[in-house]
Design a protein around this motif. Sequence first.
Motif: not given
Length: 69
Positions: A27-39, A62-69
């Motif tokens: 789907x074009x998400x190559x790493x964890x960073x790409x998933x941040x903010x995606x629902x 969440x360990x880096x202060x981010x989450x899924x959308x």
Amino acid sequence: MSTAESGEHPAFPKGTGNPASRAFRAAGYLCLDDLAGVSAAELRKLHGVGPKALTVVQAALEQTGRSLG
């Protein structure tokens, strides 16, 4: 080339599972960073992505202060 593309480090957290990792990449998400903010609902639509993979990804973000959308 990113570390995810070079294979030096895993692109997704341990426990994500190969089917989910393949689905993310397809789907074009190559790493964890790409998933941040995606629902989570959007990711759930991908074949191979289930509740366990989403739980692992959410916890890693969440360990880096981010989450899924």
